[in-house]
Design a protein around this motif. Structure first.
Motif, mmCIF file in Angstrom:
data_model
loop_
_atom_site.group_PDB
_atom_site.id
_atom_site.type_symbol
_atom_site.label_atom_id
_atom_site.label_comp_id
_atom_site.label_asym_id
_atom_site.label_seq_id
_atom_site.Cartn_x
_atom_site.Cartn_y
_atom_site.Cartn_z
ATOM 1 N N THR A 160 10.769 11.983 4.740
ATOM 2 C CA THR A 160 9.633 12.007 5.042
ATOM 3 C C THR A 160 8.400 12.114 4.061
ATOM 4 O O THR A 160 8.576 13.274 3.370
ATOM 5 N N VAL A 161 7.630 10.839 3.973
ATOM 6 C CA VAL A 161 6.506 11.274 2.901
ATOM 7 C C VAL A 161 5.039 11.192 3.767
ATOM 8 O O VAL A 161 4.803 10.657 4.707
ATOM 9 N N ALA A 162 4.492 12.445 3.224
ATOM 10 C CA ALA A 162 3.132 12.731 3.892
ATOM 11 C C ALA A 162 2.080 11.879 3.091
ATOM 12 O O ALA A 162 2.125 12.216 1.775
ATOM 13 N N LEU A 163 1.173 11.401 3.900
ATOM 14 C CA LEU A 163 0.207 10.657 2.926
ATOM 15 C C LEU A 163 -1.272 10.638 3.804
ATOM 16 O O LEU A 163 -1.256 10.731 4.982
ATOM 17 N N PRO A 164 -2.180 10.856 2.943
ATOM 18 C CA PRO A 164 -3.573 11.015 3.767
ATOM 19 C C PRO A 164 -3.877 9.622 4.400
ATOM 20 O O PRO A 164 -3.485 8.480 4.109
ATOM 21 N N GLU A 165 -4.246 9.855 5.844
ATOM 22 C CA GLU A 165 -4.378 8.766 6.810
ATOM 23 C C GLU A 165 -5.867 8.095 6.693
ATOM 24 O O GLU A 165 -6.078 6.984 7.563
ATOM 25 N N ASP A 166 -6.629 8.435 5.739
ATOM 26 C CA ASP A 166 -7.948 7.844 5.568
ATOM 27 C C ASP A 166 -8.145 7.557 4.012
ATOM 28 O O ASP A 166 -9.223 8.142 3.598
ATOM 29 N N ASN A 167 -7.341 6.942 3.494
ATOM 30 C CA ASN A 167 -7.545 6.837 1.977
ATOM 31 C C ASN A 167 -7.437 5.489 1.244
ATOM 32 O O ASN A 167 -6.413 5.220 0.570
ATOM 33 N N PRO A 168 -7.912 4.277 2.034
ATOM 34 C CA PRO A 168 -7.811 2.998 1.576
ATOM 35 C C PRO A 168 -8.469 2.897 0.211
ATOM 36 O O PRO A 168 -9.294 3.656 -0.182
ATOM 37 N N PRO A 169 -7.641 1.912 -0.459
ATOM 38 C CA PRO A 169 -6.430 0.953 -0.300
ATOM 39 C C PRO A 169 -5.093 1.588 -0.345
ATOM 40 O O PRO A 169 -4.317 1.091 -0.244
ATOM 41 N N PHE A 170 -5.004 2.958 -0.544
ATOM 42 C CA PHE A 170 -3.880 3.619 -0.947
ATOM 43 C C PHE A 170 -3.008 3.988 0.444
ATOM 44 O O PHE A 170 -2.060 3.490 0.396
ATOM 45 N N THR A 225 -0.191 2.487 6.295
ATOM 46 C CA THR A 225 0.113 1.239 5.333
ATOM 47 C C THR A 225 -0.675 1.557 4.286
ATOM 48 O O THR A 225 -1.530 2.466 4.234
ATOM 49 N N GLY A 226 -0.442 0.475 3.214
ATOM 50 C CA GLY A 226 -1.258 0.864 1.973
ATOM 51 C C GLY A 226 -0.608 0.546 0.762
ATOM 52 O O GLY A 226 0.616 0.449 0.655
ATOM 53 N N ALA A 227 -1.204 0.500 -0.500
ATOM 54 C CA ALA A 227 -0.620 0.479 -1.706
ATOM 55 C C ALA A 227 0.336 1.361 -1.939
ATOM 56 O O ALA A 227 1.810 1.014 -2.581
ATOM 57 N N VAL A 228 0.319 2.573 -1.569
ATOM 58 C CA VAL A 228 1.227 3.821 -2.003
ATOM 59 C C VAL A 228 2.528 3.696 -0.929
ATOM 60 O O VAL A 228 3.862 3.622 -1.388
ATOM 61 N N VAL A 229 2.467 3.112 0.158
ATOM 62 C CA VAL A 229 3.272 2.926 1.241
ATOM 63 C C VAL A 229 4.330 1.707 0.343
ATOM 64 O O VAL A 229 5.502 1.926 0.428
ATOM 65 N N GLU A 230 3.586 0.581 0.064
ATOM 66 C CA GLU A 230 4.477 -0.353 -0.767
ATOM 67 C C GLU A 230 5.181 0.055 -2.093
ATOM 68 O O GLU A 230 6.339 -0.200 -2.324
ATOM 69 N N TYR A 231 4.511 1.078 -2.560
ATOM 70 C CA TYR A 231 5.304 1.567 -3.867
ATOM 71 C C TYR A 231 6.230 2.456 -3.625
ATOM 72 O O TYR A 231 7.426 2.147 -4.216
ATOM 73 N N TYR A 232 6.267 3.306 -2.366
ATOM 74 C CA TYR A 232 7.493 3.907 -2.089
ATOM 75 C C TYR A 232 8.707 2.824 -1.554
ATOM 76 O O TYR A 232 9.855 3.102 -1.828
ATOM 77 N N GLN A 233 8.137 1.812 -0.984
ATOM 78 C CA GLN A 233 9.237 0.673 -0.596
ATOM 79 C C GLN A 233 9.897 0.194 -1.638
ATOM 80 O O GLN A 233 11.105 -0.246 -1.823
ATOM 81 N N HIS A 234 9.204 0.119 -2.888
ATOM 82 C CA HIS A 234 9.716 -0.303 -4.088
ATOM 83 C C HIS A 234 10.590 0.616 -4.784
ATOM 84 O O HIS A 234 11.788 0.139 -5.034
ATOM 85 N N ILE A 235 10.223 1.980 -4.616
ATOM 86 C CA ILE A 235 11.282 2.835 -5.034
ATOM 87 C C ILE A 235 12.514 2.767 -4.410
ATOM 88 O O ILE A 235 13.625 2.996 -4.800
ATOM 89 N N SER A 236 12.238 2.599 -2.929
ATOM 90 C CA SER A 236 13.575 2.590 -2.016
ATOM 91 C C SER A 236 14.413 1.488 -2.460
ATOM 92 O O SER A 236 15.684 1.583 -2.490
ATOM 93 N N ALA A 237 13.862 0.349 -2.750
ATOM 94 C CA ALA A 237 14.676 -0.890 -3.238
ATOM 95 C C ALA A 237 15.439 -0.474 -4.623
ATOM 96 O O ALA A 237 16.490 -0.985 -4.841
#
Length: 249
Positions: free
Chosen positions: A49-59, A69-81
């Motif tokens: 479980t990754v906790a992220l700020p919910e009002d921190n766009p575009p991250f 959603t956001g750039a950091v979510v995509e970054y962790y999806q990259h780490i997952s891959a």
């Protein structure tokens, strides 16, 4: 030259990190190689479980479907891959709340925290290597001639504690989020806002860009990393660090 550097910082915020990645990081066309222990950890690891700020766009922010959603979510999806680790994401009101979620055992990872070793030690948080460098940008409304009060997100308090130490006479006010800073400026509560350049571009481009003055604050930078409990399995720490090393910011 100084004007050109400032313009690059505003229009291409990742220019410096791209250069660093090109010449100093691991070959990013290769996949990271994990130790036997790390492979065993990945194979047996449940979804993290990754906790992220919910009002921190575009991250990171809440999407139309109610999910983070956001750039950091995509970054962790990259780490997952890269690694085979699996992640779920939960939103928290502020960056400090994401750290508290790790401290309380609600989350395994605080997904994006300011790289501050002193604060991390106080919070019993283990920081990974940083995965992004943030340059600072000052925003003010057109027609503002005298900046006396600046708004900053609260998580930058330690980074900019010395901002007015040179006798500038500027008062710093801290708000929970970048959007709250922008709201304060638009309401006339403060004269300007200091945000990282990515966030500044997001907010400016989400409204009338011509309504704002934008100035790059050369010399004011900070880094972003992931935060883990200091009692975490060290294999997770090493897997994340290796993936970060093999990932372009």
């Amino acid at each position: 030259l100084n004007d050109a550097i400032g313009q690059i910082a505003i229009e291409t915020p990742d220019f410096t990190s791209d250069l660093y990645a090109r010449y100093y990081l691991a070959n990013q066309s290769q996949a990271p190689i994990f130790t036997k222990a790390e492979k065993a950890y990945i194979a047996s690891c449940d979804t993290l479980t990754v906790a992220l700020p919910e009002d921190n766009p575009p991250f990171s922010s809440i999407g139309s479907d109610g999910q983070i959603t956001g750039a950091v979510v995509e970054y962790y999806q990259h780490i997952s891959a890269l690694s085979g680790l699996k992640f779920d994401f939960i939103g928290k009101p502020t960056m400090d709340d994401t750290v508290k979620a790790v401290e309380d055992g609600e989350a395994d990872i605080a997904g994006s925290v300011v790289y501050d070793a002193v604060k991390a030690s106080t919070d019993n948080i283990l920081l990974t290597n940083s995965y992004s460098d943030m340059a600072a940008t000052e925003i003010s409304l057109k027609g503002t001639s005298d900046i006396k009060t600046l708004a900053l997100p609260a998580y930058l308090a330690s980074v900019y504690s010395g901002f007015n130490s040179a006798g500038s006479g500027i008062t710093l006010r801290y708000f929970d989020t970048a959007s709250a800073c922008m709201d304060a400026m638009n309401a006339g509560t403060v004269d300007g806002v200091v945000l990282n350049t990515f966030a500044a571009n997001y907010y400016i481009n989400s409204s009338r860009a011509g309504a704002y003055n934008v100035i790059a604050l050369n010399g004011f930078t900070y880094r972003i990393a992931a935060g883990l409990s200091d009692s975490v399995d060290h294999d997770l720490y090493s897997v994340l660090n290796r993936c970060i090393r093999y990932s372009n910011t």
